[in-house]
Structures are given as structure tokens and as C-alpha cells.
Design an enzyme around this catalytic site. Structure first.
Site, mmCIF file in Angstrom:
data_model
loop_
_atom_site.group_PDB
_atom_site.id
_atom_site.type_symbol
_atom_site.label_atom_id
_atom_site.label_comp_id
_atom_site.label_asym_id
_atom_site.label_seq_id
_atom_site.Cartn_x
_atom_site.Cartn_y
_atom_site.Cartn_z
ATOM 1 N N LYS A 33 0.833 -1.211 0.000
ATOM 2 C CA LYS A 33 0.000 0.000 0.000
ATOM 3 C C LYS A 33 0.869 1.263 0.000
ATOM 4 O O LYS A 33 2.046 1.203 0.392
ATOM 5 C CB LYS A 33 -0.925 -0.020 1.223
ATOM 6 C CG LYS A 33 -0.190 0.035 2.551
ATOM 7 C CD LYS A 33 -1.050 -0.482 3.688
ATOM 8 C CE LYS A 33 -0.294 -0.393 5.006
ATOM 9 N NZ LYS A 33 -0.879 -1.270 6.042
ATOM 10 N N ARG A 126 -10.605 -0.489 14.555
ATOM 11 C CA ARG A 126 -10.556 0.224 13.277
ATOM 12 C C ARG A 126 -11.520 -0.495 12.330
ATOM 13 O O ARG A 126 -12.716 -0.361 12.486
ATOM 14 C CB ARG A 126 -9.103 0.271 12.765
ATOM 15 C CG ARG A 126 -8.874 1.237 11.635
ATOM 16 C CD ARG A 126 -7.403 1.363 11.248
ATOM 17 N NE ARG A 126 -6.821 0.129 10.728
ATOM 18 C CZ ARG A 126 -5.569 0.009 10.266
ATOM 19 N NH1 ARG A 126 -4.764 1.052 10.287
ATOM 20 N NH2 ARG A 126 -5.107 -1.141 9.821
ATOM 21 N N TYR A 238 17.936 28.383 10.064
ATOM 22 C CA TYR A 238 16.797 29.145 10.605
ATOM 23 C C TYR A 238 16.692 28.989 12.117
ATOM 24 O O TYR A 238 16.825 27.890 12.647
ATOM 25 C CB TYR A 238 15.489 28.625 9.996
ATOM 26 C CG TYR A 238 15.334 28.877 8.521
ATOM 27 C CD1 TYR A 238 15.388 30.171 7.992
ATOM 28 C CD2 TYR A 238 15.108 27.808 7.653
ATOM 29 C CE1 TYR A 238 15.229 30.378 6.634
ATOM 30 C CE2 TYR A 238 14.937 28.015 6.293
ATOM 31 C CZ TYR A 238 15.007 29.310 5.790
ATOM 32 O OH TYR A 238 14.838 29.510 4.452
ATOM 33 N N MET A 286 13.850 23.173 3.937
ATOM 34 C CA MET A 286 13.030 22.470 2.951
ATOM 35 C C MET A 286 13.870 21.605 2.001
ATOM 36 O O MET A 286 13.565 20.440 1.791
ATOM 37 C CB MET A 286 12.185 23.471 2.151
ATOM 38 C CG MET A 286 11.151 22.791 1.281
ATOM 39 S SD MET A 286 10.166 23.933 0.299
ATOM 40 C CE MET A 286 9.178 24.749 1.524
HETATM 41 C C1 LIG Z 1 -0.187 -2.222 6.686
HETATM 42 C C2 LIG Z 1 -0.839 -3.456 7.137
HETATM 43 C C3 LIG Z 1 -0.131 -4.643 7.306
HETATM 44 C C4 LIG Z 1 1.376 -4.741 7.191
HETATM 45 O O1 LIG Z 1 1.976 -4.378 8.388
HETATM 46 P P1 LIG Z 1 3.561 -4.465 8.581
HETATM 47 O O2 LIG Z 1 3.769 -4.086 9.982
HETATM 48 O O3 LIG Z 1 4.149 -3.478 7.622
HETATM 49 O O4 LIG Z 1 3.970 -5.855 8.257
HETATM 50 C C5 LIG Z 1 -0.848 -5.795 7.597
HETATM 51 N N1 LIG Z 1 -2.187 -5.745 7.743
HETATM 52 C C6 LIG Z 1 -2.891 -4.616 7.623
HETATM 53 C C7 LIG Z 1 -4.380 -4.646 7.816
HETATM 54 C C8 LIG Z 1 -2.260 -3.422 7.328
HETATM 55 O O5 LIG Z 1 -2.962 -2.293 7.223
#
Ligand SMILES: *Cc1c(COP(=O)(O)O)cnc(C)c1O
Length: 340
Positions: A33, A126, A238, A286
Site C-alpha cells: 500500500k 478500526r 533558521y 526544505m
Molecule cells: C499495513 C498493514 C499490514 C502490514 O503491516 P507491517 O507491519 O508493515 O507488516 C498488515 N495488515 C494490515 C491490515 C495493514 O494495514
């Protein structure tokens, strides 16, 4: 030539996948993802696609799944992030496999011939059903899943495992069962068929005592664009958060928070040059960060490393009070990706 490069080391990614596969004894759902955690979707997927023990790619949204199809990926694609009404068509046309985690998702797909996975919330708060969710028929139920919220807390994780076991078993025989993420693999569940892995594939260890010897697969480097000497009692960057004590040789690196650093790493990180640590001085800006060159013979045009085998995203994230995921997802598109 680019000024900043993220090197993705193909052999290390393969090595990590093989290690995970061997340790768990299970096939892998590779989580890619968000542009493969900010690394670069094509670079990562072109390597993973060759491995026959990777059965699925997992993405957050149908849109991300479509990108994979457009790259010519033929493996199964699991969409973790639910289904919205206007996405049903895209799912179907691109043969994406949705995760149903809300009654509304189920209503959208129940009359279509489309395989899906059901997700249960066993303590993440969630996505997912808290209890058994009645489906009309289980013909298209390809998988069931749940997700750990705190894999380093074994007492809570065992409670989650117990809840998941109780719910999923009510569906009879399901082909694909998955719960373990990179950190979750320490529970070695005897009833799951797959592990759902992101971070560990990329060589970052999600726990301090991680049982799998994954190797860092990423190196992030940028070029020095100026080298100069500053007198003593001279401010840097800065807000003047760093002031030299004595005369000092400094370098300006062409890498700042727009490239993927975060300001909270100011005065709290080192760059690496030929194995030597060169501290960042003053606020990160930046496009540039100023570093202490010490006695190193660094010249304009030289490369310095932000991340490599000796300083991982996990190490950096600890200094910044964040997690490696966030730093990786921050790597800007102007940083060139090189698969090596
Ligand atoms: C992102 C995600 C993972 C992967 O998690 P890692 O810690 O990167 O292995 C697995 N399951 C779900 C539902 C996720 O959102």
C-alpha cells in the site's frame, strides 16, 4: 544525475521474503500500500512478483489496485481498505478482491460474483466486525482475517487471537486465513494459512528482538552542494538552534524536509560518509541540511548517506519520536528510485 537517490537492493528484498517464508512456513500476502510504503511501487513489485510463495499483493484502496493491474501484475490483489459504492465497478473490472469489514461493504457486493475476505475487529478498533457476521452464502468467501493492534503486548495479542479463533471457525472451511503482520509473526499461529507482511520485507525490524534476520534493503543518499568553513560563535540555519563553538568545516547537503526528513530530526541525526558519522547541524530546511564535516575530506558533489546498513529508518525514527513507516512514506517523489 539526480541529487538524491533511494537505492532498493533487490537481493536483500528477496532474501527477506525467503527468510519470512521459511520462518513462518506460510505463503505471503505482500503489503505494498501507499506506493510500497513510499519506496516505489514498481521497483518493489517487479521484484516480489517473481516469487512464487507470494500469493497476493495487498493495497489500501481499489485505485492502488488498478495501478498494479496497469503495471501488468497478474497475482491476486487484496484491497484492505473497504469498498465505497462508486468503487464496485472498478473492483469487478480489475478482478480486485475486497476485504468486507462493514455491513455496507457487504451490501454492495453480495449479489455479484466476486470473491472477498471478511475482516474481524478483535481489538484494533478500526476496520472489521466485532462479532459473527451473517452472510447469505459462503461461496465467494475466499478468506478471513484480523489485525493485531499491539503485537509487542503478548497478553493483549493472545486475547485477540482467542477472539479471532472463536469467530472465524463459525464459517466452516475457509481457504485463506491471515492475521500476522511483520511483528505478529512471533505468535506463529497454527490456524492461519498466510502472513500479511510489509515492513520486514523492506528489511526494517518491527521489534527489538526480532526472530527473523532480515537485512536492510534500502539506502538513501544525497549530494553535498557546498563545503565551507565557519568561524567560532557562528549560527547555523533558521532560528539559530546551533551555534559553532570554534571554527568548523560544514557541508550543505541537498536533502531537506521536502525530500523526506522531518524537522524534528534537526540536531538529532547523523549523515554517513565512508563509515563516519557527520552530525546534522541546526534546523533542517526544505531542500537542504547542514552537516558537520569534521576532518573528512568531503568535496562538493560527494554523496552522503541518510539511511544505509548502519543507520536504518527504524534508527532514525527513534530519534524523531516516530515510526519507520512514517519516515519511509515521507520520501518525496523527486528522490530518484534505483533498483540495484
Ligand atoms: C499495513 C498493514 C499490514 C502490514 O503491516 P507491517 O507491519 O508493515 O507488516 C498488515 N495488515 C494490515 C491490515 C495493514 O494495514
Amino acid at each position: 544525475m539526480p541529487r538524491a537517490v533511494l537505492e532498493i537492493i533487490k537481493e536483500r528484498i528477496i532474501h527477506n521474503c525467503v527468510k519470512i517464508h521459511k520462518f513462518t512456513g506460510k505463503n505471503i500476502i505482500a503489503v505494498v500500500k501507499s506506493n510500497a510504503y513510499g519506496i516505489g511501487l514498481w521497483e518493489v513489485v517487479s521484484v516480489l512478483n517473481e516469487l512464487d510463495f507470494i500469493d497476493y499483493f495487498a493495497v489500501a484502496s481499489p485505485e492502488e489496485g488498478v495501478v498494479l493491474r496497469e503495471l501488468g501484475i497478474g497475482k491476486k490483489i487484496l484491497v484492505l481498505g473497504g469498498i465505497l459504492e462508486d468503487e464496485v465497478d472498478i473492483l469487478f473490472k480489475n478482478k480486485l478482491i475486497p476485504v468486507v469489514s462493514d455491513e455496507r461493504h457487504y451490501e454492495l457486493i453480495k449479489d455479484l460474483d466476486i470473491p472477498f475476505h471478511l475482516k474481524f475487529d478483535t481489538g484494533m478498533g478500526r476496520l472489521g466486525f466485532l462479532e459473527f457476521f451473517n452472510i447469505k452464502n459462503s461461496k465467494n468467501l475466499e478468506g478471513v482475517m484480523s489485525h493485531f493492534s499491539s503485537p509487542s503486548d503478548s497478553i493483549f495479542s493472545f486475547e485477540q487471537i482467542k477472539r479471532f479463533r472463536k469467530i472465524y471457525s463459525k464459517y466452516g472451511k475457509v481457504d485463506v486465513i491471515h492475521m500476522e503482520s511483520s511483528a505478529g509473526i512471533i505468535y506463529n499461529l497454527d490456524f492461519t494459512t498466510h502472513v500479511r507482511i510489509g515492513l520486514a520485507i523492506y528489511g526494517e525490524k518491527p521489534l527489538r528482538d526480532y526472530p527473523i534476520e532480515v537485512e536492510p534493503a534500502l539506502r538513501l543518499k544525497a549530494r553535498v552542494i557546498s563545503v565551507k568553513e565557519l568561524p567560532g560563535n557562528y549560527p547555523i540555519s533558521y532560528g539559530r538552534t546551533f551555534v559553532t563553538r570554534k571554527k568548523m568545516k560544514v557541508g550543505v547537503v541537498s536533502f531537506g524536509y521536502a525530500d523526506g526528513l522531518i524537522k524534528s530530526l534537526s540536531n538529532r541525526m547523523d549523515f554517513l560518509f565512508k563509515g563516519k558519522r557527520l552530525p546534522a547541524l541546526g534546523n533542517i530546511t526544505m531542500d537542504m541540511t547542514i552537516i558537520d564535516l569534521k576532518d573528512e575530506d568531503v568535496k562538493v558533489g560527494d554523496w552522503v548517506y541518510i539511511v544505509n546498513e548502519y543507520q536504518t529508518f527504524t534508527d532514525l525514527s527513534r530519534n524523531a519520536g516516530t515510526i519507520p513507516y512514517e519516515l519511509m512514506c515521507n520520501i518525496a517523489s523527486r528522490v530518484s528510485r534505483q533498483l540495484i
